[in-house]
Design a protein around this motif. Structure first.
Motif, PDB file in Angstrom:
ATOM      1  N   ARG A 112     -11.336 -32.023 -24.310  1.00  0.00           N
ATOM      2  CA  ARG A 112     -11.138 -30.577 -24.185  1.00  0.00           C
ATOM      3  C   ARG A 112      -9.669 -30.242 -23.966  1.00  0.00           C
ATOM      4  NH1 ARG A 112     -12.538 -28.198 -18.547  1.00  0.00           N
ATOM      5  NH2 ARG A 112     -10.590 -29.346 -18.243  1.00  0.00           N
ATOM      6  N   ASP A 113      -9.001 -30.973 -23.069  1.00  0.00           N
ATOM      7  CA  ASP A 113      -7.604 -30.693 -22.762  1.00  0.00           C
ATOM      8  C   ASP A 113      -6.696 -30.983 -23.960  1.00  0.00           C
ATOM      9  OD1 ASP A 113      -8.440 -29.995 -20.244  1.00  0.00           O
ATOM     10  OD2 ASP A 113      -7.835 -31.886 -19.300  1.00  0.00           O
ATOM     11  N   ALA A 114      -7.029 -32.028 -24.735  1.00  0.00           N
ATOM     12  CA  ALA A 114      -6.224 -32.362 -25.914  1.00  0.00           C
ATOM     13  C   ALA A 114      -6.352 -31.286 -26.983  1.00  0.00           C
ATOM     14  CB  ALA A 114      -6.659 -33.710 -26.474  1.00  0.00           C
ATOM     15  N   ILE A 115      -7.560 -30.778 -27.189  1.00  0.00           N
ATOM     16  CA  ILE A 115      -7.754 -29.690 -28.157  1.00  0.00           C
ATOM     17  C   ILE A 115      -7.032 -28.437 -27.687  1.00  0.00           C
ATOM     18  CG2 ILE A 115      -9.470 -28.188 -29.241  1.00  0.00           C
ATOM     19  CD1 ILE A 115     -11.472 -30.515 -28.998  1.00  0.00           C
ATOM     20  N   HIS A 116      -7.166 -28.133 -26.401  1.00  0.00           N
ATOM     21  CA  HIS A 116      -6.488 -26.951 -25.836  1.00  0.00           C
ATOM     22  C   HIS A 116      -4.983 -27.035 -26.041  1.00  0.00           C
ATOM     23  CE1 HIS A 116      -5.050 -24.683 -22.042  1.00  0.00           C
ATOM     24  NE2 HIS A 116      -5.161 -23.836 -23.041  1.00  0.00           N
ATOM     25  N   ALA A 117      -4.400 -28.202 -25.806  1.00  0.00           N
ATOM     26  CA  ALA A 117      -2.946 -28.362 -25.963  1.00  0.00           C
ATOM     27  C   ALA A 117      -2.511 -28.063 -27.389  1.00  0.00           C
ATOM     28  CB  ALA A 117      -2.542 -29.781 -25.564  1.00  0.00           C
ATOM     29  N   GLU A 118      -3.298 -28.508 -28.368  1.00  0.00           N
ATOM     30  CA  GLU A 118      -2.937 -28.235 -29.766  1.00  0.00           C
ATOM     31  C   GLU A 118      -3.128 -26.763 -30.116  1.00  0.00           C
ATOM     32  OE1 GLU A 118      -3.470 -30.591 -33.188  1.00  0.00           O
ATOM     33  OE2 GLU A 118      -4.176 -32.323 -32.033  1.00  0.00           O
ATOM     34  N   LEU A 119      -4.157 -26.141 -29.560  1.00  0.00           N
ATOM     35  CA  LEU A 119      -4.356 -24.705 -29.794  1.00  0.00           C
ATOM     36  C   LEU A 119      -3.199 -23.903 -29.229  1.00  0.00           C
ATOM     37  CD1 LEU A 119      -8.179 -24.385 -28.977  1.00  0.00           C
ATOM     38  CD2 LEU A 119      -7.112 -24.367 -31.242  1.00  0.00           C
ATOM     39  N   VAL A 120      -2.698 -24.309 -28.050  1.00  0.00           N
ATOM     40  CA  VAL A 120      -1.529 -23.657 -27.463  1.00  0.00           C
ATOM     41  C   VAL A 120      -0.312 -23.854 -28.350  1.00  0.00           C
ATOM     42  CG1 VAL A 120       0.074 -23.721 -25.512  1.00  0.00           C
ATOM     43  CG2 VAL A 120      -2.391 -23.822 -25.089  1.00  0.00           C
ATOM     44  N   GLU A 121      -0.119 -25.079 -28.833  1.00  0.00           N
ATOM     45  CA  GLU A 121       1.024 -25.393 -29.682  1.00  0.00           C
ATOM     46  C   GLU A 121       1.050 -24.533 -30.942  1.00  0.00           C
ATOM     47  OE1 GLU A 121       2.776 -29.209 -32.244  1.00  0.00           O
ATOM     48  OE2 GLU A 121       1.166 -29.488 -30.780  1.00  0.00           O
ATOM     49  N   HIS A 122      -0.128 -24.247 -31.499  1.00  0.00           N
ATOM     50  CA  HIS A 122      -0.202 -23.468 -32.725  1.00  0.00           C
ATOM     51  C   HIS A 122      -0.459 -21.977 -32.472  1.00  0.00           C
ATOM     52  CE1 HIS A 122      -0.833 -27.564 -34.295  1.00  0.00           C
ATOM     53  NE2 HIS A 122      -0.365 -27.083 -35.431  1.00  0.00           N
ATOM     54  N   GLY A 123      -0.556 -21.600 -31.213  1.00  0.00           N
ATOM     55  CA  GLY A 123      -0.734 -20.177 -30.886  1.00  0.00           C
ATOM     56  C   GLY A 123      -2.075 -19.612 -31.299  1.00  0.00           C
ATOM     57  N   ILE A 124      -3.127 -20.423 -31.278  1.00  0.00           N
ATOM     58  CA  ILE A 124      -4.440 -19.972 -31.740  1.00  0.00           C
ATOM     59  C   ILE A 124      -5.250 -19.465 -30.554  1.00  0.00           C
ATOM     60  CG2 ILE A 124      -6.579 -20.669 -32.891  1.00  0.00           C
ATOM     61  CD1 ILE A 124      -4.881 -22.853 -34.284  1.00  0.00           C
ATOM     62  N   ARG A 125      -5.634 -18.204 -30.642  1.00  0.00           N
ATOM     63  CA  ARG A 125      -6.379 -17.560 -29.564  1.00  0.00           C
ATOM     64  C   ARG A 125      -7.456 -16.664 -30.160  1.00  0.00           C
ATOM     65  NH1 ARG A 125      -1.273 -15.683 -29.675  1.00  0.00           N
ATOM     66  NH2 ARG A 125      -0.716 -16.791 -27.757  1.00  0.00           N
ATOM     67  N   VAL A 126      -8.380 -16.239 -29.317  1.00  0.00           N
ATOM     68  CA  VAL A 126      -9.492 -15.404 -29.786  1.00  0.00           C
ATOM     69  C   VAL A 126      -8.998 -14.132 -30.445  1.00  0.00           C
ATOM     70  CG1 VAL A 126     -11.497 -14.076 -29.062  1.00  0.00           C
ATOM     71  CG2 VAL A 126     -11.082 -16.303 -28.063  1.00  0.00           C
ATOM     72  N   SER A 127      -7.969 -13.518 -29.869  1.00  0.00           N
ATOM     73  CA  SER A 127      -7.476 -12.233 -30.367  1.00  0.00           C
ATOM     74  C   SER A 127      -6.489 -12.368 -31.509  1.00  0.00           C
ATOM     75  CB  SER A 127      -6.821 -11.459 -29.224  1.00  0.00           C
ATOM     76  OG  SER A 127      -5.760 -12.214 -28.664  1.00  0.00           O
ATOM     77  N   SER A 128      -6.271 -13.583 -32.018  1.00  0.00           N
ATOM     78  CA  SER A 128      -5.288 -13.777 -33.078  1.00  0.00           C
ATOM     79  C   SER A 128      -5.685 -13.006 -34.324  1.00  0.00           C
ATOM     80  CB  SER A 128      -5.173 -15.266 -33.448  1.00  0.00           C
ATOM     81  OG  SER A 128      -4.706 -16.014 -32.352  1.00  0.00           O
ATOM     82  N   GLY A 129      -4.789 -12.165 -34.780  1.00  0.00           N
ATOM     83  CA  GLY A 129      -5.014 -11.534 -36.086  1.00  0.00           C
ATOM     84  C   GLY A 129      -4.800 -12.547 -37.188  1.00  0.00           C
ATOM     85  N   ARG A 130      -3.947 -13.501 -36.959  1.00  0.00           N
ATOM     86  CA  ARG A 130      -3.718 -14.578 -37.907  1.00  0.00           C
ATOM     87  C   ARG A 130      -3.292 -15.803 -37.111  1.00  0.00           C
ATOM     88  NH1 ARG A 130       1.747 -15.282 -38.642  1.00  0.00           N
ATOM     89  NH2 ARG A 130       3.096 -13.646 -37.870  1.00  0.00           N
ATOM     90  N   VAL A 131      -3.310 -16.946 -37.738  1.00  0.00           N
ATOM     91  CA  VAL A 131      -2.882 -18.155 -37.078  1.00  0.00           C
ATOM     92  C   VAL A 131      -1.374 -18.242 -37.114  1.00  0.00           C
ATOM     93  CG1 VAL A 131      -2.999 -20.650 -37.111  1.00  0.00           C
ATOM     94  CG2 VAL A 131      -5.021 -19.330 -37.683  1.00  0.00           C
ATOM     95  N   ALA A 132      -0.750 -18.434 -35.947  1.00  0.00           N
ATOM     96  CA  ALA A 132       0.705 -18.475 -35.880  1.00  0.00           C
ATOM     97  C   ALA A 132       1.240 -19.755 -36.496  1.00  0.00           C
ATOM     98  CB  ALA A 132       1.146 -18.372 -34.425  1.00  0.00           C
TER      99      ALA A 132
END
Length: 270
Positions: A250-270
């Motif tokens: 879970r923490d490894a996936i979270h770290a990559e999501l943070v790195e790529h700026g991917i969040r629920v409210s993302s209009g697009r993937v950063a």
């Protein structure tokens, strides 16, 4: 507004696909079907109709009640995901889930919550001969699936009231009684304290699972994954080592999501 012309049948039809789609229309428009009646409507053998309905049940588009009548399943009623980040989520999470599945030799699923349901985006199947089957594409009740519970434990009380105590929840078949709702609230409190949710044969007889919410780049939960296993191996899945491995995933996936700026409210993937 100009009327649209009726669609013509394609030049080359795939009869099994057409029959399955026809069954979906019958479920949608009639509310229930029996194998014999559906076979007559389709003009095929009851055995063929039974196999088609069994696949619709497997993929969550139909359910069968105690009288062996088929009813619309959650897959017919759940709204589209309508999110631009699901492909990126899959690309990031799947390799980590493959490593986890290989290390613990159990099936691992990735899912997102859509209202009162969870939709399974991918499955990494265990290499064990006795294993839980592929769930990709299935839709299940969030309050029964371990990953769904893990996600529901992160929402506020107003969302829970809307999902399970409103007039809309009665229409969707998800409404809880006062006693059920208070018991579920207590279960969610336990999930928040321990950091994971448990499903003991609530979605399928003989199958148990443990679920973990995955935070996005803004630390709000974006998805969940579950470790699913036959009930005979569930105590091993609940061991400290397996839970620790899942939390690291879970923490490894979270770290990559943070790195790529991917969040629920993302209009697009950063």
């Amino acid at each position: 507004m100009q009327n649209q012309p009726l669609a013509r049948p394609p030049q080359y039809t795939i009869e099994s696909v057409d029959s399955a789609l026809h069954l979906l229309q019958l479920l949608r428009d009639h509310g229930s079907v029996r194998v014999k009646d559906a076979a007559k409507q389709l003009g095929v053998a009851p055995s063929t109709t039974h196999r088609l309905l069994a696949m619709l049940v497997y993929r969550g588009f139909a359910i069968q009640d105690e009288s062996r009548v088929y009813l619309p399943g959650p897959g017919l009623g759940v709204m589209p995901i309508r999110a631009s980040w699901t492909r990126a989520l899959l690309d990031i999470a799947h390799p980590h889930l493959e490593v986890l599945s290989h290390s613990i030799t159990e099936t691992v699923n990735l899912m997102v919550r859509v209202g009162a349901a969870v939709r399974f985006l991918s499955t990494v199947q265990s290499e064990n001969e006795e294993r839980v089957s592929d769930r990709q594409g299935q839709v299940l009740s969030a309050r029964r699936a371990s990953g769904g519970k893990a996600l529901l434990a992160t929402v506020d009380e107003r969302v829970l009231e809307r999902l399970y105590r409103s007039a809309g929840s009665e229409l969707s078949g998800e409404r809880m009684t006062d006693a059920e709702f208070h018991a579920f609230q207590r279960e969610l409190d336990t999930i928040r304290r321990q950091g994971f949710a448990i499903n003991r044969q609530q979605t399928e007889r003989g199958v148990c699972a443990i679920g973990f919410a995955i935070p996005g780049a803004d630390d709000r939960p974006i998805a969940a994954f579950s470790i699913a296993t036959p009930v005979s191996r569930f105590e091993r899945v609940l061991s400290r080592d397996t839970v620790a491995a899942a939390l690291q995933t879970r923490d490894a996936i979270h770290a990559e999501l943070v790195e790529h700026g991917i969040r629920v409210s993302s209009g697009r993937v950063a």
